[in-house]
Design a protein around this motif. Structure first.
Motif, PDB file in Angstrom:
ATOM      1  N   ILE A 112       0.839  -1.199   0.000  1.00  0.00           N
ATOM      2  CA  ILE A 112       0.000   0.000   0.000  1.00  0.00           C
ATOM      3  C   ILE A 112       0.875   1.251   0.000  1.00  0.00           C
ATOM      4  CG2 ILE A 112      -1.656   1.349   1.360  1.00  0.00           C
ATOM      5  CD1 ILE A 112      -2.818  -1.338   2.321  1.00  0.00           C
ATOM      6  N   ALA A 113       1.903   1.255   0.843  1.00  0.00           N
ATOM      7  CA  ALA A 113       2.819   2.406   0.914  1.00  0.00           C
ATOM      8  C   ALA A 113       3.547   2.603  -0.400  1.00  0.00           C
ATOM      9  CB  ALA A 113       3.820   2.206   2.052  1.00  0.00           C
ATOM     10  N   GLN A 114       3.976   1.510  -1.030  1.00  0.00           N
ATOM     11  CA  GLN A 114       4.695   1.599  -2.300  1.00  0.00           C
ATOM     12  C   GLN A 114       3.799   2.158  -3.405  1.00  0.00           C
ATOM     13  OE1 GLN A 114       5.691  -2.515  -2.408  1.00  0.00           O
ATOM     14  NE2 GLN A 114       7.407  -2.306  -0.979  1.00  0.00           N
ATOM     15  N   CYS A 115       2.566   1.701  -3.460  1.00  0.00           N
ATOM     16  CA  CYS A 115       1.632   2.204  -4.482  1.00  0.00           C
ATOM     17  C   CYS A 115       1.309   3.679  -4.250  1.00  0.00           C
ATOM     18  CB  CYS A 115       0.356   1.364  -4.480  1.00  0.00           C
ATOM     19  SG  CYS A 115       0.567  -0.301  -5.150  1.00  0.00           S
ATOM     20  N   LEU A 116       1.176   4.070  -2.999  1.00  0.00           N
ATOM     21  CA  LEU A 116       0.947   5.482  -2.691  1.00  0.00           C
ATOM     22  C   LEU A 116       2.157   6.329  -3.077  1.00  0.00           C
ATOM     23  CD1 LEU A 116      -0.848   5.311   0.793  1.00  0.00           C
ATOM     24  CD2 LEU A 116      -1.841   6.048  -1.389  1.00  0.00           C
ATOM     25  N   GLY A 117       3.357   5.837  -2.797  1.00  0.00           N
ATOM     26  CA  GLY A 117       4.572   6.554  -3.168  1.00  0.00           C
ATOM     27  C   GLY A 117       4.672   6.751  -4.669  1.00  0.00           C
ATOM     28  N   SER A 118       4.333   5.706  -5.427  1.00  0.00           N
ATOM     29  CA  SER A 118       4.357   5.799  -6.881  1.00  0.00           C
ATOM     30  C   SER A 118       3.334   6.812  -7.387  1.00  0.00           C
ATOM     31  CB  SER A 118       4.071   4.422  -7.492  1.00  0.00           C
ATOM     32  OG  SER A 118       3.999   4.486  -8.898  1.00  0.00           O
TER      33      SER A 118
END
Length: 257
Positions: A112-118
């Motif tokens: 979830i954090a990675q997708c938000l960062g992207s």
């Protein structure tokens, strides 16, 4: 809760894990690292498009993309390695889970954090470039979804195998020092190999942000299922063959230089 067998450390995790400050800091580190990586990788493509007046993909553009992704991932992994483990990729995250290195709950939080960062990286790029399109990953002419699916599996297998060999394997020794460089290099090399065919994602989060901001979901499933399958396959293979060896098996002698 864990299971017996070749993967005794696989665990689902618990709600109490999410309440730990360290887990939230780790998720934040994954968010920032992925933002840095996607901003560099996606931004390089946008910059090259501007400099060449929206010319078609060229060998020079492919090399530029490979370098930007290699350098960006090297930094992304290095700056979060001591906080979250430096995953920066849902495929690497789930590949690590398959080897019992993180819980499923933590893996989901990281993704979830990675997708938000992207997504935030692409929004920042769109704003700072006065509305330029953050191009979603797509297939080149003559490349089918199944061609791309196999490409993503093979490339991500190589990436996650490299992560295991240089960063996760308890026998890695001093090799762990250069793990971020090795991980960046394999991604750069794979971009050169597959970039002209399907964009060479190897990372569902890297594909998710541009697709969401540009609202282009065509063949998007390829960039999730291919990398996730390739990453989990590498995690299972490396764990069984090189980490969880039978107790009677003696390790190979170490070559000293």
């Amino acid at each position: 809760m864990s299971q017996a067998g070749p993967f005794p450390n696989i665990a689902l995790g618990s709600y109490d894990e999410l309440r730990q400050k360290g887990v939230l800091r780790a998720a934040l580190a994954e968010f920032i690292s992925t933002l840095i990586f996607v901003f560099a990788g996606q931004g390089s493509g946008m910059a090259f498009s501007k400099l060449t007046d929206n010319a078609p993909n060229t060998p020079a553009g492919l090399i530029a993309a490979a370098l930007a992704h290699a350098f960006g991932l090297f930094i992304g992994v290095a700056v979060s390695a001591n906080i979250s483990g430096g995953y920066v990729n849902p495929a690497v995250t789930f590949g690590s889970f398959m080897g019992g290195n993180i819980t499923l709950l933590r893996a989901i939080l990281y993704v979830i954090a990675q997708c938000l960062g992207s997504t935030v990286a692409c929004l920042l790029l769109k704003f700072s470039t006065a509305g330029m399109v953050t191009s979603a990953f797509s297939l080149s002419a003559g490349v089918s979804v199944w061609n791309a699916f196999v490409f993503e599996i093979v490339m991500t297998f190589g990436l996650v195998y490299t992560v295991y060999a240089t960063a996760i394997d308890p026998k890695k020794g001093d090799l762990g020092i250069i793990a971020p460089i090795c991980i960046g290099f394999i991604v750069g090399a794979n971009v050169l190999a597959g970039g002209a065919f399907d964009g060479a994602s190897m990372n569902p989060a890297v594909s998710f942000g541009p697709a969401l901001v540009s609202w282009n979901w065509k063949n998007h499933w390829v960039y999730w299922l291919g990398p996730i399958f390739g990453g989990e396959l590498a995690g299972v293979f490396y764990t069984i063959v090189f980490i969880n060896r039978p107790s009677h098996e003696h390790p190979s002698p170490t070559i000293e230089y």
